[in-house]
Scaffold this motif. Structure first.
Motif, PDB file in Angstrom:
ATOM      1  N   GLN A  63       0.807  -1.218   0.000  1.00  0.00           N
ATOM      2  CA  GLN A  63       0.000   0.000   0.000  1.00  0.00           C
ATOM      3  C   GLN A  63       0.840   1.268   0.000  1.00  0.00           C
ATOM      4  O   GLN A  63       0.406   2.302  -0.516  1.00  0.00           O
ATOM      5  CB  GLN A  63      -0.933  -0.006   1.211  1.00  0.00           C
ATOM      6  CG  GLN A  63      -2.116  -0.971   1.070  1.00  0.00           C
ATOM      7  CD  GLN A  63      -3.024  -0.914   2.273  1.00  0.00           C
ATOM      8  OE1 GLN A  63      -2.615  -1.248   3.385  1.00  0.00           O
ATOM      9  NE2 GLN A  63      -4.254  -0.491   2.069  1.00  0.00           N
ATOM     10  N   TRP A  64       2.027   1.228   0.598  1.00  0.00           N
ATOM     11  CA  TRP A  64       2.930   2.369   0.593  1.00  0.00           C
ATOM     12  C   TRP A  64       4.322   1.899   0.219  1.00  0.00           C
ATOM     13  O   TRP A  64       4.720   0.775   0.530  1.00  0.00           O
ATOM     14  CB  TRP A  64       2.970   3.052   1.962  1.00  0.00           C
ATOM     15  CG  TRP A  64       1.740   3.854   2.271  1.00  0.00           C
ATOM     16  CD1 TRP A  64       1.473   5.145   1.913  1.00  0.00           C
ATOM     17  CD2 TRP A  64       0.603   3.405   3.019  1.00  0.00           C
ATOM     18  NE1 TRP A  64       0.238   5.529   2.383  1.00  0.00           N
ATOM     19  CE2 TRP A  64      -0.314   4.481   3.075  1.00  0.00           C
ATOM     20  CE3 TRP A  64       0.263   2.204   3.654  1.00  0.00           C
ATOM     21  CZ2 TRP A  64      -1.541   4.397   3.724  1.00  0.00           C
ATOM     22  CZ3 TRP A  64      -0.953   2.105   4.301  1.00  0.00           C
ATOM     23  CH2 TRP A  64      -1.841   3.202   4.331  1.00  0.00           C
ATOM     24  N   GLN A  65       5.071   2.793  -0.419  1.00  0.00           N
ATOM     25  CA  GLN A  65       6.410   2.444  -0.881  1.00  0.00           C
ATOM     26  C   GLN A  65       7.289   3.680  -0.873  1.00  0.00           C
ATOM     27  O   GLN A  65       6.847   4.786  -1.197  1.00  0.00           O
ATOM     28  CB  GLN A  65       6.342   1.887  -2.314  1.00  0.00           C
ATOM     29  CG  GLN A  65       7.681   1.480  -2.910  1.00  0.00           C
ATOM     30  CD  GLN A  65       7.570   1.133  -4.384  1.00  0.00           C
ATOM     31  OE1 GLN A  65       6.551   1.394  -5.024  1.00  0.00           O
ATOM     32  NE2 GLN A  65       8.613   0.541  -4.930  1.00  0.00           N
ATOM     33  N   HIS A  66       8.550   3.489  -0.504  1.00  0.00           N
ATOM     34  CA  HIS A  66       9.563   4.519  -0.706  1.00  0.00           C
ATOM     35  C   HIS A  66      10.162   4.337  -2.098  1.00  0.00           C
ATOM     36  O   HIS A  66      10.550   3.222  -2.478  1.00  0.00           O
ATOM     37  CB  HIS A  66      10.681   4.400   0.320  1.00  0.00           C
ATOM     38  CG  HIS A  66      10.315   4.941   1.662  1.00  0.00           C
ATOM     39  ND1 HIS A  66      11.036   4.647   2.805  1.00  0.00           N
ATOM     40  CD2 HIS A  66       9.319   5.776   2.066  1.00  0.00           C
ATOM     41  CE1 HIS A  66      10.493   5.256   3.842  1.00  0.00           C
ATOM     42  NE2 HIS A  66       9.453   5.951   3.422  1.00  0.00           N
ATOM     43  N   VAL A  67      10.265   5.426  -2.851  1.00  0.00           N
ATOM     44  CA  VAL A  67      10.881   5.372  -4.174  1.00  0.00           C
ATOM     45  C   VAL A  67      11.634   6.666  -4.403  1.00  0.00           C
ATOM     46  O   VAL A  67      11.201   7.745  -3.967  1.00  0.00           O
ATOM     47  CB  VAL A  67       9.821   5.127  -5.272  1.00  0.00           C
ATOM     48  CG1 VAL A  67       8.810   6.262  -5.327  1.00  0.00           C
ATOM     49  CG2 VAL A  67      10.471   4.929  -6.633  1.00  0.00           C
ATOM     50  N   ASP A  68      12.773   6.572  -5.072  1.00  0.00           N
ATOM     51  CA  ASP A  68      13.607   7.735  -5.339  1.00  0.00           C
ATOM     52  C   ASP A  68      12.918   8.630  -6.377  1.00  0.00           C
ATOM     53  O   ASP A  68      12.544   8.170  -7.465  1.00  0.00           O
ATOM     54  CB  ASP A  68      14.976   7.273  -5.859  1.00  0.00           C
ATOM     55  CG  ASP A  68      16.015   8.378  -5.862  1.00  0.00           C
ATOM     56  OD1 ASP A  68      15.755   9.427  -6.483  1.00  0.00           O
ATOM     57  OD2 ASP A  68      17.089   8.183  -5.265  1.00  0.00           O
ATOM     58  N   ALA A  69      12.771   9.901  -6.060  1.00  0.00           N
ATOM     59  CA  ALA A  69      12.072  10.831  -6.954  1.00  0.00           C
ATOM     60  C   ALA A  69      12.760  10.969  -8.302  1.00  0.00           C
ATOM     61  O   ALA A  69      12.117  11.361  -9.283  1.00  0.00           O
ATOM     62  CB  ALA A  69      11.971  12.197  -6.287  1.00  0.00           C
ATOM     63  N   ARG A  70      14.044  10.644  -8.391  1.00  0.00           N
ATOM     64  CA  ARG A  70      14.769  10.801  -9.646  1.00  0.00           C
ATOM     65  C   ARG A  70      14.405   9.752 -10.683  1.00  0.00           C
ATOM     66  O   ARG A  70      14.791   9.885 -11.863  1.00  0.00           O
ATOM     67  CB  ARG A  70      16.271  10.792  -9.377  1.00  0.00           C
ATOM     68  CG  ARG A  70      16.752  12.006  -8.591  1.00  0.00           C
ATOM     69  CD  ARG A  70      18.186  11.856  -8.108  1.00  0.00           C
ATOM     70  NE  ARG A  70      18.312  10.802  -7.105  1.00  0.00           N
ATOM     71  CZ  ARG A  70      19.435  10.502  -6.489  1.00  0.00           C
ATOM     72  NH1 ARG A  70      20.551  11.177  -6.765  1.00  0.00           N
ATOM     73  NH2 ARG A  70      19.474   9.541  -5.577  1.00  0.00           N
ATOM     74  N   VAL A  71      13.659   8.714 -10.300  1.00  0.00           N
ATOM     75  CA  VAL A  71      13.220   7.714 -11.268  1.00  0.00           C
ATOM     76  C   VAL A  71      11.697   7.706 -11.394  1.00  0.00           C
ATOM     77  O   VAL A  71      11.100   6.733 -11.856  1.00  0.00           O
ATOM     78  CB  VAL A  71      13.749   6.301 -10.917  1.00  0.00           C
ATOM     79  CG1 VAL A  71      15.264   6.282 -10.951  1.00  0.00           C
ATOM     80  CG2 VAL A  71      13.233   5.813  -9.569  1.00  0.00           C
ATOM     81  N   VAL A  72      11.067   8.801 -11.009  1.00  0.00           N
ATOM     82  CA  VAL A  72       9.608   8.922 -10.992  1.00  0.00           C
ATOM     83  C   VAL A  72       9.190  10.038 -11.933  1.00  0.00           C
ATOM     84  O   VAL A  72       9.876  11.062 -12.040  1.00  0.00           O
ATOM     85  CB  VAL A  72       9.115   9.218  -9.557  1.00  0.00           C
ATOM     86  CG1 VAL A  72       7.636   9.574  -9.543  1.00  0.00           C
ATOM     87  CG2 VAL A  72       9.385   8.025  -8.649  1.00  0.00           C
ATOM     88  N   GLY A  73       8.046   9.856 -12.614  1.00  0.00           N
ATOM     89  CA  GLY A  73       7.497  10.907 -13.457  1.00  0.00           C
ATOM     90  C   GLY A  73       6.069  11.227 -13.080  1.00  0.00           C
ATOM     91  O   GLY A  73       5.399  10.445 -12.390  1.00  0.00           O
TER      92      GLY A  73
END
Length: 341
Positions: free
Chosen positions: A102-112
């Protein structure tokens, strides 16, 4: 939080392989990370490959999933491109917990940013395969996306109805190529045409005579997205001098690197979409830029989602079914799951 996690490496028809679990909330993000509330996911062959990887019996549960769309809930102190409430899509990092939670940490540099014209499920079908196709064509091969300078050149996509093939067809058409895709079933051939392939040939039959029947004596670019070993020799035969060959599937054994590849000065290009995140490359933020560019193209009607099957909510039973279909080789486009029970 609810999550679907891998407990042991077992056949996917064994319910112990993927289980519905309650796992700790990941907490507030730090550094470049976002905390994302996951709304929808899609599945890829990498999920099944990671599921089958050897693991110790006492290893902690592992959350898979490497295609998602969701909403930013919190941002780390080094994040400048996103704010809470933003809708986004991403593939993430294969070395970190995945998106089947339901929740995840992800690096903003690989997100659009998520395309505004797509719902969460249709957006979740895009990131991994879009990044793979884009990086292979325009980063690795240094081809040109915008100015149609490839008009008159031929690009062959082996495995055109898969997730990567579906996006490669669309991107190559935009770049001006005449696209020939391969498919072996009427449904997959129809899908390739819907994605924009001008010609579809059968990869279960010899390729050279089928291309010759189309008036194509050589191809300038070939993407082997299905079986590196099986098509190695025939691709070498089909390539024009100084052409480009793109690969994403590891070979089963040594490949003969010699003529005609050497004689024709054929360039080989490997693509692994997770390389930038895995190694923290200096240009890691390129994936953010690519996904934003693609979102704009989708919203302008120039690219389309490759979602082609909705399996219901994100839970273990539905993910096991997605893995089963992937391993059976029956998936055309992408399978998606959305929402939580």
């Amino acid at each position: 939080m609810k999550a679907v996690a891998l407990t042991r490496a077992l056949p996917i028809d064994d319910p112990a392989a993927l289980l519905d679990l309650e796992l700790p909330h990941p907490g507030q993000p730090s550094g470049h990370d976002l905390l994302v509330q996951v709304r929808a996911v899609s599945v890829n062959p990498v999920d099944a490959k990671q599921r089958r990887a050897a693991r110790a019996d006492d290893a902690p549960p592992r959350v898979l999933g490497f295609d998602a769309a969701g909403v930013v809930e919190a941002v780390g102190p080094e994040v400048t491109a996103f704010a809470p409430g933003d809708e986004l899509y991403y593939a993430g990092d294969v070395t970190r917990p995945g998106c089947n939670a339901q929740w995840q940490h992800v690096d903003a540099r690989v997100v659009g940013r998520k395309p505004t014209t797509l719902d969460f499920a249709d957006a979740a079908a895009l990131p991994l395969t879009t990044l793979t196709a884009w990086e292979l064509l325009f980063d690795r091969m240094r081809l040109h996306f915008d100015d149609c300078r490839h008009r008159g050149q031929t690009l062959l996509v082996i495995g055109g109805a898969g997730g990567v093939g579906s996006m490669a067809i669309q991107l190559a058409r935009h770049a001006g190529f005449t696209v020939v895709a391969t498919a072996s079933r009427p449904a997959s051939a129809d899908w390739c045409r819907r994605m924009g392939a001008q010609h579809v040939i059968d990869h279960q039959q010899p390729l050279p005579p089928q291309l010759q029947a189309l008036g194509i004596s050589a191809v300038n670019v070939a993407l082997n997205l299905a079986d590196t070993d099986a098509y190695w020799d025939v691709i070498g035969e089909l390539m024009a001098p100084q052409g480009h060959v793109g690969l994403i599937v590891e070979p089963r054994g040594p490949l003969r690197i010699g003529d005609p590849y050497k004689a024709k000065c054929i360039s080989l290009h490997w693509e692994f979409m997770f390389a930038r995140a895995r190694f923290g490359t200096a240009d890691m933020v390129e994936q953010h830029r690519i996904l934003n560019r693609v979102a704009s193209l989708v919203d302008a009607g120039e690219l389309r989602s490759t979602a082609n099957g909705a399996l219901g909510a994100i839970n273990a039973a539905n993910l096991r079914e997605a893995h089963r279909q992937l391993e059976a080789g029956s998936v055309i486009g992408k399978l998606t799951l959305a929402g939580w029970d």
